[in-house]
Motif scaffolding. Structure first.
Motif, mmCIF file in Angstrom:
data_model
loop_
_atom_site.group_PDB
_atom_site.id
_atom_site.type_symbol
_atom_site.label_atom_id
_atom_site.label_comp_id
_atom_site.label_asym_id
_atom_site.label_seq_id
_atom_site.Cartn_x
_atom_site.Cartn_y
_atom_site.Cartn_z
ATOM 1 N N SER A 5 0.838 -1.186 0.000
ATOM 2 C CA SER A 5 0.000 0.000 0.000
ATOM 3 C C SER A 5 0.872 1.235 0.000
ATOM 4 O O SER A 5 2.064 1.166 0.232
ATOM 5 N N TYR A 62 -11.023 -3.166 -3.925
ATOM 6 C CA TYR A 62 -11.026 -2.263 -2.779
ATOM 7 C C TYR A 62 -12.390 -1.598 -2.645
ATOM 8 O O TYR A 62 -12.973 -1.145 -3.629
ATOM 9 N N ASN A 76 -12.603 0.579 5.527
ATOM 10 C CA ASN A 76 -12.058 0.386 4.192
ATOM 11 C C ASN A 76 -11.597 -1.062 4.092
ATOM 12 O O ASN A 76 -11.031 -1.604 5.044
ATOM 13 N N VAL A 78 -10.071 -4.514 1.609
ATOM 14 C CA VAL A 78 -9.491 -5.137 0.433
ATOM 15 C C VAL A 78 -10.112 -6.528 0.351
ATOM 16 O O VAL A 78 -10.237 -7.228 1.360
ATOM 17 N N ALA A 92 -8.429 -2.710 5.265
ATOM 18 C CA ALA A 92 -7.285 -2.299 4.446
ATOM 19 C C ALA A 92 -6.324 -1.376 5.181
ATOM 20 O O ALA A 92 -5.169 -1.259 4.782
#
Length: 194
Positions: A5, A62, A76, A78, A92
Motif C-alpha cells: 500500500s 477495494y 475500508n 481489500v 485495508a
C-alpha cells in the motif's frame, strides 16, 4: 498474500469494483488526484502480510467504508480470491495482529480442481498452486451489496460455478449456479485455454 500500500491519505477513496477499475478494463483510475510517479518511487513498500489459503491470481479489489457484520460502522476493505476457492475481506488500513483481527469475513466455495504439473495451465498462468480455483477477478455490485465470483470445482475438466455473496458477511445472496456452455455438439471444457 503480500499486501502493499501507499502511506498516502486520499481525499476521496476510489473503489475498485472490477478488474482494471472499469467495465472497459482500461486500468485508469480517473478519481486519483494525489498519486504521482515520484511518490510511488519514494513511498511504495510492503506494510504487512495478510493470511490466505492459496495463491492469488485475480486482482484484489477495494471498497471504502464497507459495512460488515464484524464492522457495522464501516471500514475500508481489500477483497481478494485464492486458487483454493476462498474469498477474503480484510480491513485495508490496519496492520493485523496475531489474532488476525482485521479479517472481516472469509468464504470457502468448495474444493478446487486439481492442478497437476503436466497441466497446460502452468505455462499459461504461472501458478504452482495445487488447486485450480478462482482465477478470474470477482466483480462487486456495491448498490446490491453483492460480490460475484466464479470458482472452478472438482476434477480435471471440472465445473465452473457462479457465486453471488453478500458483502456484509460472505453468505449466499443468490444460490450458486453451475456455468455450462456448448458450441454445437462439443461441450466447452473449463480447463481449456481456447
Amino acid at each position: 498474500m503480500l499486501f502493499r500500500s501507499l502511506a498516502l491519505a486520499l481525499a476521496a477513496p476510489a473503489d475498485v469494483l472490477t478488474q482494471h477499475n472499469d467495465n472497459r478494463r482500461t486500468g485508469a483510475n480517473t478519481s486519483e488526484t494525489l498519486l504521482r510517479v515520484s511518490e510511488v518511487a519514494a513511498r511504495f513498500h510492503r506494510l504487512w502480510r495478510l493470511p490466505a489459503d492459496g495463491q492469488i491470481m485475480a486482482q484484489p479489489l477495494y471498497l471504502s467504508n464497507l459495512k460488515t457484520r464484524r464492522r457495522p460502522e464501516g471500514a475500508n476493505a481489500v477483497l481478494f480470491a485464492t486458487m483454493n476457492n476462498t474469498l477474503y475481506a480484510y480491513e485495508a488500513d490496519r496492520r493485523p495482529t496475531a489474532s488476525n483481527d482485521t479479517l472481516l469475513w472469509a468464504r470457502w466455495l468448495g474444493p478446487p480442481q486439481e492442478n497437476t504439473n503436466d497441466d497446460r495451465n502452468m505455462d499459461v498462468f504461472y501458478t504452482n498452486d495445487p488447486g485450480w480455483g478462482i482465477l478470474s477477478t470477482p466483480v462487486i455490485d456495491r448498490a446490491a451489496g453483492i460480490i460475484y465470483a466464479v470458482a472452478c470445482l472438482g476434477e480435471r475438466g471440472g465445473r465452473l460455478r457462479l457465486h453471488a455473496l453478500s458483502l456484509y458477511d460472505g453468505t449466499d445472496r443468490i444460490p450458486p449456479r453451475d456455468i455450462e456452455a456448448s458450441a454445437g455438439a462439443k461441450r466447452l471444457d473449463p480447463a481449456s485455454q481456447k
